[in-house]
Design a protein around this motif. Structure first.
Motif, PDB file in Angstrom:
ATOM      1  N   ARG A 153       0.846  -1.187   0.000  1.00 31.20           N
ATOM      2  CA  ARG A 153       0.000   0.000   0.000  1.00 31.20           C
ATOM      3  C   ARG A 153       0.880   1.235   0.000  1.00 31.20           C
ATOM      4  NH1 ARG A 153      -0.501   2.272   5.301  1.00 31.20           N
ATOM      5  NH2 ARG A 153      -2.355   3.432   4.695  1.00 31.20           N
ATOM      6  N   ARG A 182      -9.992 -10.021  -0.097  1.00 31.86           N
ATOM      7  CA  ARG A 182      -9.699  -8.741   0.540  1.00 31.86           C
ATOM      8  C   ARG A 182     -11.041  -8.096   0.873  1.00 31.86           C
ATOM      9  NH1 ARG A 182      -5.474  -5.199   0.452  1.00 31.86           N
ATOM     10  NH2 ARG A 182      -4.389  -6.956   1.381  1.00 31.86           N
ATOM     11  N   MET A 184     -12.968  -4.851   2.654  1.00 25.86           N
ATOM     12  CA  MET A 184     -12.811  -3.478   3.136  1.00 25.86           C
ATOM     13  C   MET A 184     -14.121  -3.021   3.776  1.00 25.86           C
ATOM     14  SD  MET A 184     -10.748  -1.658   0.040  1.00 25.86           S
ATOM     15  CE  MET A 184      -9.142  -2.261  -0.458  1.00 25.86           C
ATOM     16  N   ILE A 193     -11.252   3.388   6.687  1.00 29.37           N
ATOM     17  CA  ILE A 193     -11.479   2.125   5.992  1.00 29.37           C
ATOM     18  C   ILE A 193     -10.656   1.062   6.694  1.00 29.37           C
ATOM     19  CG2 ILE A 193     -11.330   0.857   3.817  1.00 29.37           C
ATOM     20  CD1 ILE A 193     -11.311   3.540   2.361  1.00 29.37           C
ATOM     21  N   SER A 194     -11.305   0.007   7.161  1.00 32.13           N
ATOM     22  CA  SER A 194     -10.598  -1.114   7.781  1.00 32.13           C
ATOM     23  C   SER A 194     -10.439  -2.217   6.740  1.00 32.13           C
ATOM     24  CB  SER A 194     -11.379  -1.651   8.979  1.00 32.13           C
ATOM     25  OG  SER A 194     -11.529  -0.641   9.951  1.00 32.13           O
ATOM     26  N   VAL A 195      -9.234  -2.769   6.651  1.00 27.47           N
ATOM     27  CA  VAL A 195      -8.931  -3.768   5.633  1.00 27.47           C
ATOM     28  C   VAL A 195      -8.526  -5.070   6.308  1.00 27.47           C
ATOM     29  CG1 VAL A 195      -7.479  -4.320   3.638  1.00 27.47           C
ATOM     30  CG2 VAL A 195      -8.139  -1.952   4.077  1.00 27.47           C
TER      31      VAL A 195
END
Length: 201
Positions: A153, A182, A184, A193-195
């Motif tokens: 990222r 993945r 989000m 935003i939590s990933v």
């Protein structure tokens, strides 16, 4: 249970092209046979596609609203020498939907490595350069690169506009990734935003 099924979009990758990795000059007949405009026409989240060819969905976009926030998702075909016409089309969408948060998807955006942060690929750099001036361009997602764990990222700021770019590609992991997804989660109250990565396996 949704009348139109689960809303989704996808981006043409190098293995969806013939010859593989041929960029915008390659054929995408099989992709468009199954995921062309006719598959999405009439679905409320489908915005349309780039160009006048009614059978070509190589570059397209979706519109959706969640938790009171309006989003525009632009899906762009793999192309190591990005066409000005496609970049202009994307920029026009971002301007037209200036009230929407913009997520751009392409097959190859960034690498896993680089200093001080992962480097852009040629297409990723071209997309970022073209769209970074718009404050609603907030998220850039991609895959393709998987030399190590297939994750990376970077965050870039241009004229006060912040764009987060996230890479996920799990195919080199055991079992071809064991179905890793993945996920989000958008939290508008915390502007966050939590990933996370999840495998049903």
């Amino acid at each position: 249970g949704l009348p139109q099924g689960i809303p989704y979009g996808l981006s043409v990758g190098n293995h969806d092209q013939s010859p593989g990795g041929g960029g915008n000059t390659a054929a995408t007949v099989k992709y468009n046979q199954y995921f062309g405009p006719s598959r999405f026409n009439g679905r409320s989240y489908y915005g349309g596609h780039q160009g006048s060819d009614v059978n070509n969905n190589d570059n397209h976009y979706q519109l959706f609203t969640a938790s009171g926030i309006d989003f525009l998702v632009i899906s762009m075909e793999y192309d190591t020498t990005p066409e000005t016409a496609v970049l202009d089309w994307a920029a026009n969408l971002v301007q037209t939907y200036s009230n929407r948060k913009v997520i751009v998807m392409t097959h190859f955006g960034i690498n896993e490595t680089g200093s001080p942060k992962p480097t852009f690929g040629a297409q990723g750099q071209a997309i970022y350069n073209r769209l970074s001036e718009y404050p609603n361009f907030m998220l850039f997602v991609c895959g393709h690169i998987h030399q190590s764990d297939g994750e990376a990222r970077r965050t870039d700021i241009f004229n006060g506009n912040t764009t987060h770019t996230v890479l996920s590609d799990y195919q080199e992991r055991p079992g071809g990734g064991n179905g890793l997804l993945r996920i989000m989660e958008f939290d508008p109250e915390q502007n966050k935003i939590s990933v996370k990565t999840y495998s049903p396996y």
